[in-house]
Design a protein around this motif. Sequence first.
Motif, PDB file in Angstrom:
ATOM      1  N   ALA A  22     -59.756 -23.508 -70.781  1.00  0.00           N
ATOM      2  CA  ALA A  22     -61.171 -23.852 -70.615  1.00  0.00           C
ATOM      3  C   ALA A  22     -61.352 -24.826 -69.445  1.00  0.00           C
ATOM      4  O   ALA A  22     -62.317 -24.728 -68.680  1.00  0.00           O
TER       5      ALA A  22
ATOM      6  N   ALA B 258     -67.717 -23.292 -68.969  1.00  0.00           N
ATOM      7  CA  ALA B 258     -66.342 -23.034 -69.373  1.00  0.00           C
ATOM      8  C   ALA B 258     -66.209 -21.787 -70.243  1.00  0.00           C
ATOM      9  O   ALA B 258     -65.134 -21.536 -70.804  1.00  0.00           O
TER      10      ALA B 258
ATOM     11  N   ARG C  13     -56.649 -25.780 -74.441  1.00  0.00           N
ATOM     12  CA  ARG C  13     -57.706 -26.529 -73.751  1.00  0.00           C
ATOM     13  C   ARG C  13     -57.615 -26.351 -72.243  1.00  0.00           C
ATOM     14  O   ARG C  13     -58.638 -26.338 -71.552  1.00  0.00           O
TER      15      ARG C  13
ATOM     16  N   ARG D 152     -70.272 -17.025 -68.446  1.00  0.00           N
ATOM     17  CA  ARG D 152     -69.949 -18.009 -67.405  1.00  0.00           C
ATOM     18  C   ARG D 152     -70.686 -17.698 -66.107  1.00  0.00           C
ATOM     19  O   ARG D 152     -71.246 -18.595 -65.463  1.00  0.00           O
TER      20      ARG D 152
ATOM     21  N   GLY E 123     -64.717 -25.103 -74.397  1.00  0.00           N
ATOM     22  CA  GLY E 123     -63.859 -23.964 -74.691  1.00  0.00           C
ATOM     23  C   GLY E 123     -63.706 -23.803 -76.187  1.00  0.00           C
ATOM     24  O   GLY E 123     -64.024 -24.709 -76.966  1.00  0.00           O
TER      25      GLY E 123
ATOM     26  N   LYS F 290     -65.427 -18.482 -72.043  1.00  0.00           N
ATOM     27  CA  LYS F 290     -64.326 -17.535 -71.882  1.00  0.00           C
ATOM     28  C   LYS F 290     -64.849 -16.165 -71.464  1.00  0.00           C
ATOM     29  O   LYS F 290     -64.198 -15.429 -70.716  1.00  0.00           O
TER      30      LYS F 290
ATOM     31  N   ARG G 109     -61.440 -22.939 -66.238  1.00  0.00           N
ATOM     32  CA  ARG G 109     -62.708 -22.221 -66.041  1.00  0.00           C
ATOM     33  C   ARG G 109     -63.807 -23.173 -65.578  1.00  0.00           C
ATOM     34  O   ARG G 109     -64.608 -22.825 -64.697  1.00  0.00           O
ATOM     35  N   THR G 110     -63.853 -24.359 -66.158  1.00  0.00           N
ATOM     36  CA  THR G 110     -64.821 -25.362 -65.702  1.00  0.00           C
ATOM     37  C   THR G 110     -64.553 -25.741 -64.248  1.00  0.00           C
ATOM     38  O   THR G 110     -65.475 -25.814 -63.426  1.00  0.00           O
TER      39      THR G 110
END
Length: 278
Positions: free
Chosen positions: A129, A84, A126, A91, A120, A86, A132-133
């Motif tokens: 993040a 996750a 939240r 990542r 995150g 940033k 992104r996950t």
Amino acid sequence: MSKITRDQITGMNFHYKHYPLEYFLDAMVRYECKNIELWGASPHFYVDELTLQDMKNIKREIDRRNLSVVCFTPEQCVYPINLAAKEESIRERSIQYFIKSAEAAKELEAPLLLVTPGWGYENEDRHEAWKRTRDSLERLSTVAGELGLTLALEPLTRVESNIINDAKSLKAMLEEVNSPFLKGMIDTIPMALANEDFNDYFSLLKDEIVHIHFIDGKPEGHLVWGDGVLPLQKYIDQLGQHGYQGALTLEYTSYQYVQNPDEEMERTLDVLSGVLAD
């Protein structure tokens, strides 16, 4: 209702990390664990240090002892892995690490590769993040499918992650990724810290649960059964009621166990012998 059996109890090398890998493998034979979960970290099996031939040699040692790897769990809860993250470079490096780990799982003939959601920043939204996950897991699920693996996604404690900490958030992530190669798993410590039990997970996720880390706690800690306060008999009964037939891994990450890991295995098996079917 089915019975939870001794064969489901699965050894893990984390609390054997101050001993050679071969010592751990011999111990698993001695304690009649047919299956193991291999923790992928130095000095035992760190994917960034091993050649393909190294992996084949280790697999040969596992096979020689008639052991099976049910899950490969690359170290990922400490620096520098974070699905996750940033920062795109972090990542991407994390994704590449898991791709390499998936290839290692294939060499080990492990059907499962354990993944965690990462975290995150606490001062960002939240949901950013979370996205992104999700994007990372979508990429890794594609790789898993190509290799014939299943990713087992593990909720973490709130100290470890602000993304997936309970059954509800695990279900939401599985639904968003929507891949047959991404399933859920349970660790009894995050489960207990979220005031949940196996009924909460199985009622929500049913056959989406493919793996379990089965340890005692207070409720934090990854403790030998009998050293914590979690309701062992209740857990065994619930697992039987839901017909769970997968592995129950003894993931002892507390440092108090690394000096005498055999003793801790013996204490565990003695406690479990009172609640397990033959």
